[in-house]
Motif scaffolding. Structure first.
Motif, PDB file in Angstrom:
ATOM      1  N   UNK A 161       7.550   0.652   3.673  1.00 43.54           N
ATOM      2  CA  UNK A 161       6.261   0.369   3.069  1.00 43.54           C
ATOM      3  C   UNK A 161       5.396  -0.473   4.016  1.00 43.54           C
ATOM      4  N   UNK A 162       6.021  -1.478   4.563  1.00 39.73           N
ATOM      5  CA  UNK A 162       5.290  -2.448   5.355  1.00 39.73           C
ATOM      6  C   UNK A 162       4.746  -1.835   6.640  1.00 39.73           C
ATOM      7  N   UNK A 163       5.479  -0.909   7.196  1.00 42.32           N
ATOM      8  CA  UNK A 163       5.070  -0.333   8.473  1.00 42.32           C
ATOM      9  C   UNK A 163       3.836   0.540   8.323  1.00 42.32           C
ATOM     10  N   UNK A 242      -8.561  -1.551   0.048  1.00 39.23           N
ATOM     11  CA  UNK A 242      -8.715  -1.400  -1.394  1.00 39.23           C
ATOM     12  C   UNK A 242      -8.662   0.071  -1.721  1.00 39.23           C
ATOM     13  N   UNK A 243      -7.766   0.462  -2.545  1.00 36.10           N
ATOM     14  CA  UNK A 243      -7.669   1.858  -2.933  1.00 36.10           C
ATOM     15  C   UNK A 243      -6.611   2.046  -3.985  1.00 36.10           C
ATOM     16  N   UNK A 244      -7.048   2.202  -5.210  1.00 35.61           N
ATOM     17  CA  UNK A 244      -6.096   2.380  -6.305  1.00 35.61           C
ATOM     18  C   UNK A 244      -5.492   3.773  -6.199  1.00 35.61           C
ATOM     19  N   UNK A 245      -4.214   3.860  -6.206  1.00 33.74           N
ATOM     20  CA  UNK A 245      -3.565   5.131  -5.912  1.00 33.74           C
ATOM     21  C   UNK A 245      -2.105   5.053  -6.285  1.00 33.74           C
ATOM     22  N   UNK A 246      -1.757   5.696  -7.379  1.00 34.77           N
ATOM     23  CA  UNK A 246      -0.338   5.733  -7.715  1.00 34.77           C
ATOM     24  C   UNK A 246       0.020   6.932  -8.572  1.00 34.77           C
TER      25      UNK A 246
ATOM     26  N   UNK B 164      -2.477  -1.922  -7.135  1.00 30.60           N
ATOM     27  CA  UNK B 164      -3.149  -0.784  -6.536  1.00 30.60           C
ATOM     28  C   UNK B 164      -2.206   0.372  -6.266  1.00 30.60           C
ATOM     29  N   UNK B 165      -0.935   0.123  -6.358  1.00 32.13           N
ATOM     30  CA  UNK B 165      -0.001   1.187  -6.047  1.00 32.13           C
ATOM     31  C   UNK B 165       0.983   1.444  -7.187  1.00 32.13           C
ATOM     32  N   UNK B 166       0.812   0.709  -8.261  1.00 29.93           N
ATOM     33  CA  UNK B 166       1.738   0.842  -9.374  1.00 29.93           C
ATOM     34  C   UNK B 166       0.975   0.498 -10.652  1.00 29.93           C
ATOM     35  N   UNK B 167       1.167   1.246 -11.721  1.00 29.13           N
ATOM     36  CA  UNK B 167       0.362   0.997 -12.918  1.00 29.13           C
ATOM     37  C   UNK B 167       0.842  -0.211 -13.722  1.00 29.13           C
ATOM     38  N   UNK B 239       2.740  10.123  -7.145  1.00 27.35           N
ATOM     39  CA  UNK B 239       2.863  10.666  -5.802  1.00 27.35           C
ATOM     40  C   UNK B 239       3.614   9.688  -4.928  1.00 27.35           C
ATOM     41  N   UNK B 240       4.391  10.241  -4.031  1.00 26.29           N
ATOM     42  CA  UNK B 240       5.003   9.356  -3.054  1.00 26.29           C
ATOM     43  C   UNK B 240       4.012   9.176  -1.928  1.00 26.29           C
TER      44      UNK B 240
END
Lengths: 246, 246
Positions: A161-163, A242-246, B164-167, B239-240
């Motif tokens: 994740x961090x990379x 910033x980008x909501x995405x899941x 932002x990556x998890x609800x 999504x992954x």
DNA sequence: GCAAAAGTGTTGTCCTTACACCCATGC
DNA sequence: GCATGGGTGTAAGGACAACACTTTTGC
């Protein structure tokens, strides 16, 4: 009564006057630091392991760890372990997670804080190989001592994740590297295949790779250019995400 | 010698036969769990605080925390604290980070593991208000006891990123909520302004908001539809995430 | 000259952003 | 009827994915 701002002293509270007496009565536990040290070699992600010196785990591999001393900062403990074991001081180091399961250590309750470190295998020849210290390919770990498999899994997830949001990977490469090496690194860590052209465009557009003017050698094909990471440029241009995405 | 696979037993190693003897000799430290419990009310992100019962910190606010017991899992300790203080059991809970600075506690060395929790303020009326337990707006904390400001900062950063990556955010809202409430939540946590139309499109496209057929009431304008979070749909479609970007 | 990998550009698609008008309700 | 926020659509721009050919070097 609104608590959005500090209020006056509360009435009738049994106050504790001696902080040290309070702490003296707390239950105490042993705490260790475990270092998950990633390296990259032969296009494989590796981790530094030793043979456990506990008899019951002696056929298993173990992370580098040690107890933390009474007046020692945990980060210093992690650096101490790194230095003692690899001879290196100036490395990337980050706390990842604490593992505290009651039954994780056969000798009693031992809490461990996992620190993750990334370093270039070539630049950090192991000076000491006591306890069979060695780089072990992440894909062939076998049974591990304690909950070290779990710790490695967590750190690997953390790294994946961090990379993607922080230019950590450069710690795993030589100072000067080809784009192919960089791509191999990302492919190995993320376990995906990436399009070479898009990968190049992506990294060039981020604009912190500096052309050294040098080239690969000892390769049996057309040598690639060598680049280096320009930290100053990165710091200046890094975007706040910033980008909501899941 | 290749170490990619498990090797035979190593020769001549001084093995430790008694794990408990080993652990018995380790230095021991006190360990606490601190709960950073976020709530959302009046379009503000809040955190649950009490007045410190240490005399020297008695004019300061403090997180909810307690020592961990010898045979208690840390997560259980966090749940215990939550239950004792708020009466709630079924809440979101996640370990965020361990704070271990030597000087962080005036009574001696105390390690603390921060657990983050998100809950809906309306659904969890505080049953106990000992020690002035209250929801405190994150933007007006004032001086805090110990290193609790630092812990809150870390947890807030964690929340900003994680949401932002998890609800996660849905834990802060009532079961049925309007899109406006959802947007207010994101705006408050991320500290940005978002376009209402794009926000809606974004969340509808993720396709886990379920129209309840109900509407807001008690509002002095056109009532908005109420939605609920469909966990099953989320799990199926999530999504992954792969995207190098920094 | 052949193998192997380096190096380069274009196009279509999708996602994101910016933006404006009508609608339903309370008062 | 007016104020307030709910609800919707579209067009432009930017990022990403897919894709093929030429170049340089070692052998």
């Amino acid at each position: 009564m609104s608590y959005d701002h500090k209020t006056a002293l509360a009435p009738n509270m049994p106050l504790i006057t001696s902080a040290s007496e309070l702490v003296g009565n707390y239950p105490k536990m042993a705490i260790t630091v475990d270092c998950v040290i990633f390296g990259f070699e032969d296009n494989k992600l590796k981790v530094l392991l030793i043979r456990s010196d506990l008899q019951m785990y002696n056929d298993k591999w173990s992370l580098l760890g040690d107890v933390t001393l009474a007046n020692e900062e945990f980060e210093d403990a992690a650096y101490r372990i790194l230095k003692t074991r690899t001879g290196m001081t100036d490395v990337y180091l980050e706390q990842v997670r604490t593992f505290s399961q009651v039954a994780r250590h056969p000798g009693g309750r031992v809490i461990t804080v996992a620190y993750c470190s990334l370093l270039n295998i070539r630049h950090h020849q192991l000076k000491i190989t006591d306890n069979e210290l060695h780089w072990h390919s992440l894909s062939s770990l076998g049974d591990m001592a304690f909950d070290h498999q779990q710790i490695i899994d967590r750190c690997y997830n953390w790294l994946q994740k961090r990379i993607q949001e922080h230019p950590l990977g450069f710690n795993l490469l030589p100072e000067k590297f080809s784009l192919r090496e960089l791509q191999n690194l990302y492919e190995a860590i993320l376990n995906v295949e990436l399009d070479r052209r898009n990968f190049r465009k992506k990294f060039f557009s981020m604009d912190f790779l500096e052309d050294t003017g040098e080239f690969e050698f000892d390769v049996k094909h057309r040598p690639g250019k060598l680049y280096q990471f320009n930290f100053a440029k990165y710091e200046k241009n890094k975007r706040k995400w910033i980008g909501i995405d899941f």
